[in-house]
Enzyme design. Structure first.
Site, PDB file in Angstrom:
ATOM      1  N   SER A   1       0.801  -1.232   0.000  1.00 14.23           N
ATOM      2  CA  SER A   1       0.000   0.000   0.000  1.00 14.23           C
ATOM      3  C   SER A   1       0.829   1.275   0.000  1.00 14.23           C
ATOM      4  CB  SER A   1      -0.903   0.011   1.235  1.00 14.23           C
ATOM      5  OG  SER A   1      -0.107  -0.112   2.405  1.00 14.23           O
TER       6      SER A   1
ATOM      7  N   PHE B   1       7.963   1.172  -1.632  1.00 14.29           N
ATOM      8  CA  PHE B   1       8.483   0.275  -2.663  1.00 14.29           C
ATOM      9  C   PHE B   1       7.483  -0.813  -3.062  1.00 14.29           C
ATOM     10  CE2 PHE B   1      12.420   2.132  -1.113  1.00 14.29           C
ATOM     11  CZ  PHE B   1      13.062   2.408  -2.298  1.00 14.29           C
TER      12      PHE B   1
ATOM     13  N   ALA C   1       7.572  -2.728   6.057  1.00 12.02           N
ATOM     14  CA  ALA C   1       8.328  -1.900   6.995  1.00 12.02           C
ATOM     15  C   ALA C   1       7.424  -1.749   8.203  1.00 12.02           C
ATOM     16  CB  ALA C   1       8.653  -0.540   6.386  1.00 12.02           C
TER      17      ALA C   1
ATOM     18  N   TYR D   1      22.577   3.951  10.422  1.00  9.40           N
ATOM     19  CA  TYR D   1      21.904   2.934   9.613  1.00  9.40           C
ATOM     20  C   TYR D   1      22.667   1.610   9.559  1.00  9.40           C
ATOM     21  CZ  TYR D   1      18.594   1.012   6.383  1.00  9.40           C
ATOM     22  OH  TYR D   1      17.628   0.213   5.846  1.00  9.40           O
TER      23      TYR D   1
ATOM     24  N   VAL E   1      12.818  10.137   0.169  1.00 13.52           N
ATOM     25  CA  VAL E   1      12.017  10.897   1.109  1.00 13.52           C
ATOM     26  C   VAL E   1      10.690  10.169   1.256  1.00 13.52           C
ATOM     27  CG1 VAL E   1      10.800  13.061   1.469  1.00 13.52           C
ATOM     28  CG2 VAL E   1      13.094  13.073   0.483  1.00 13.52           C
TER      29      VAL E   1
HETATM   30  P1  NAD Z   1       6.447   1.918   3.713  1.00 14.91           P
HETATM   31  O1  NAD Z   1       6.240   2.285   5.133  1.00 14.91           O
HETATM   32  O2  NAD Z   1       6.196   2.941   2.668  1.00 14.91           O
HETATM   33  O3  NAD Z   1       5.557   0.633   3.368  1.00 14.91           O
HETATM   34  C1  NAD Z   1       5.453  -0.428   4.280  1.00 14.91           C
HETATM   35  C2  NAD Z   1       4.326  -1.347   3.875  1.00 14.91           C
HETATM   36  O4  NAD Z   1       4.244  -2.412   4.847  1.00 14.91           O
HETATM   37  C3  NAD Z   1       2.940  -0.697   3.849  1.00 14.91           C
HETATM   38  O5  NAD Z   1       2.214  -1.234   2.771  1.00 14.91           O
HETATM   39  C4  NAD Z   1       2.319  -1.155   5.178  1.00 14.91           C
HETATM   40  O6  NAD Z   1       0.904  -1.179   5.167  1.00 14.91           O
HETATM   41  C5  NAD Z   1       2.890  -2.547   5.270  1.00 14.91           C
HETATM   42  N1  NAD Z   1       2.890  -3.119   6.615  1.00 14.91           N
HETATM   43  C6  NAD Z   1       3.496  -2.655   7.738  1.00 14.91           C
HETATM   44  N2  NAD Z   1       3.284  -3.501   8.767  1.00 14.91           N
HETATM   45  C7  NAD Z   1       2.538  -4.521   8.292  1.00 14.91           C
HETATM   46  C8  NAD Z   1       1.995  -5.704   8.856  1.00 14.91           C
HETATM   47  N3  NAD Z   1       2.179  -6.026  10.134  1.00 14.91           N
HETATM   48  N4  NAD Z   1       1.263  -6.515   8.059  1.00 14.91           N
HETATM   49  C9  NAD Z   1       1.043  -6.206   6.762  1.00 14.91           C
HETATM   50  N5  NAD Z   1       1.546  -5.109   6.161  1.00 14.91           N
HETATM   51  C10 NAD Z   1       2.279  -4.283   6.924  1.00 14.91           C
HETATM   52  O7  NAD Z   1       7.943   1.377   3.641  1.00 14.91           O
HETATM   53  P2  NAD Z   1       9.041   1.440   2.474  1.00 14.91           P
HETATM   54  O8  NAD Z   1       9.843   2.681   2.642  1.00 14.91           O
HETATM   55  O9  NAD Z   1       8.454   1.141   1.149  1.00 14.91           O
HETATM   56  O10 NAD Z   1       9.969   0.216   2.930  1.00 14.91           O
HETATM   57  C11 NAD Z   1       9.822  -1.066   2.371  1.00 14.91           C
HETATM   58  C12 NAD Z   1      11.164  -1.758   2.368  1.00 14.91           C
HETATM   59  O11 NAD Z   1      12.082  -1.007   1.586  1.00 14.91           O
HETATM   60  C13 NAD Z   1      11.804  -1.875   3.755  1.00 14.91           C
HETATM   61  O12 NAD Z   1      12.469  -3.113   3.862  1.00 14.91           O
HETATM   62  C14 NAD Z   1      12.800  -0.743   3.762  1.00 14.91           C
HETATM   63  O13 NAD Z   1      13.874  -0.973   4.656  1.00 14.91           O
HETATM   64  C15 NAD Z   1      13.266  -0.778   2.339  1.00 14.91           C
HETATM   65  N6  NAD Z   1      13.943   0.455   1.881  1.00 14.91           N
HETATM   66  C16 NAD Z   1      13.421   1.693   2.134  1.00 14.91           C
HETATM   67  C17 NAD Z   1      14.105   2.836   1.711  1.00 14.91           C
HETATM   68  C18 NAD Z   1      13.553   4.221   1.956  1.00 14.91           C
HETATM   69  O14 NAD Z   1      14.294   5.204   1.754  1.00 14.91           O
HETATM   70  N7  NAD Z   1      12.300   4.362   2.362  1.00 14.91           N
HETATM   71  C19 NAD Z   1      15.298   2.697   1.001  1.00 14.91           C
HETATM   72  C20 NAD Z   1      15.787   1.430   0.712  1.00 14.91           C
HETATM   73  C21 NAD Z   1      15.093   0.312   1.162  1.00 14.91           C
HETATM   74 NA    NA Z   2       6.293  -1.055   0.741  1.00  9.91          NA
END
Ligand code: NAD
Ligand code: NA
Length: 365
Positions: free
Chosen positions: A48, A51, A138, A232, A267
């Protein structure tokens, strides 16, 4: 008229129509790019936002027939507009319908066994097998086997680390000192954000015989540089990522086609929430913008599926632009110019606008 409700670095509500408009814009941009590799039946854990959402949208663009998503979002109610992720997921379904793509989303805790069973029943009801499984959760909490809540913490592992944190509510930065995570906090963070649940999902899906022979699985990681290593890579979240990378190796030895994709820092609500990361991600955005090299999460995932990640050992890297030496030098200079009172070296207004847009605010019209 719904106004943004901002607390600290978090936007707590959303504008439903704005979320639809935002995802529609991203969809238009995506469709202006060449199509990437086609997967037919896709599972996205964490569908939702961030990524995961961008992956699901990119696979829709590339002609996927079905997708199942899992997320944990707050629906709209009489007193609250609901979380942005709730409406972005609805917006995805609107686009999916237009493409005759069959999509089902479970708003459920992905750490629970029963959620795996729901997904397995659904893909069987479709009469399909997954050829792509995206793991993009996440999360801050999960229940352990005894039903106790455990929490992740995003902290360094050395004491006394100082830096700026952002307060979007009052448009200011403030100096902050972080304590070191203790061993239990590191272990809990590894349990939530490491590779354990990715592995148990893939094993359950294989046992249920719902993975195609050539099924690919991606998990998203971040490595960063020496500029953010203390908070980090060398911190509790870095330990979790390290565990996840080891899990990928194990999965491959068990015959899974599992890869870690190292993404750039973005961001997002997640990254601005990480203490001391905000100045870095904001300086990164300013630096890449100045070079016409900025990518948002949708650009990153479009590049991944178009084969644009660089293979380095077992890692697929999308962080090449961020880590280029001259970009790192530029980020360092911008951070050094920043203080709690002075943040002209980053595009603060642009960052805030981007974050608000992801929540459906401040869009044209
Ligand atoms: P986000 O917070 O935008 O999305 C997280 C998703 O997980 C959402 O869809 C949320 O509803 C879902 N979620 C959370 N808890 C849940 C649960 N208990 N059950 C079901 N769904 C659940 O996060 P993001 O930034 O897209 O991060 C996703 C991955 O990418 C992570 O592993 C993060 O470390 C990695 N990442 C993020 C970045 C960044 O800059 N944001 C950079 C590189 C890698
Ligand atoms: Na995600």
């Amino acid at each position: 008229m719904i106004q943004p409700d901002i607390k600290g670095s978090v936007v707590r509500n959303s504008n439903p129509d704005g979320c639809h408009q935002y995802l529609g814009q991203q969809w238009q941009i995506l469709n202006g790019k060449p199509a990437g590799k086609r997967y037919n039946n896709v599972l996205v854990l964490g569908c939702s936002s961030g990524f995961g959402l961008a992956s699901r949208l990119a696979t829709l663009r590339n002609g996927a027939q079905t997708s199942i998503g899992v997320c944990f979002e707050r629906p709209a109610s009489e007193s609250h507009s609901g979380s942005a992720g709730w409406h972005l997921d609805q917006a995805f379904h609107t686009l999916a319908e237009q493409q005759n793509h069959r999509a089902v989303t479970f708003n459920a805790d992905a750490f629970l066994e029963q959620t795996k069973q729901q997904v397995i029943e659904q893909i069987k009801a479709f009469g399909k097998k997954f050829d792509l499984v995206i793991y993009s959760l996440a999360a801050g909490v999960k229940l352990d086997d005894q039903g106790n809540k455990i929490r992740s913490s995003i902290l360094p592992t050395t004491d006394g680390l100082k830096g700026l944190q952002v307060d979007l509510e009052n448009d200011r930065f403030f100096e902050m000192e972080l304590p070191a995570a203790n061993a239990q906090q590191v272990a809990d963070t590894v349990s939530i954000m490491g590779g354990e649940d990715w592995q148990s999902w893939l094993q359950a899906l294989r046992t249920a015989d719902v993975l195609s022979d050539d099924c690919t699985s991606y998990n998203y990681s971040y490595l960063g540089s020496e500029l953010n290593a203390p908070v980090y890579r060398e911190g509790s979240l870095g330990a979790a990522k390290e565990h996840m990378h080891q899990t990928a190796e194990q999965l491959r030895s068990q015959g899974f086609n599992a890869s870690v994709v190292v993404c750039k820092a973005l961001v997002t609500k997640a990254s601005l929430f990480i203490p001391l990361m905000a100045p870095y991600v904001m300086a990164l955005k300013a630096e890449l913008n100045a070079r016409n090299q900025e990518e948002n999460v949708f650009d990153q995932m479009a590049r991944l599926f178009a084969g644009g990640a660089e293979q380095e050992g077992d890692l697929l890297r999308l962080d090449n632009l961020e880590l280029a030496a001259d970009v790192q030098a530029g980020i360092k200079a911008r951070i050094e110019q920043m203080s709690a009172e002075q943040f002209d070296s980053i595009d603060y207004a642009g960052v805030k606008q981007e974050l608000l847009a992801m929540h459906g605010f401040g869009l044209e019209g």
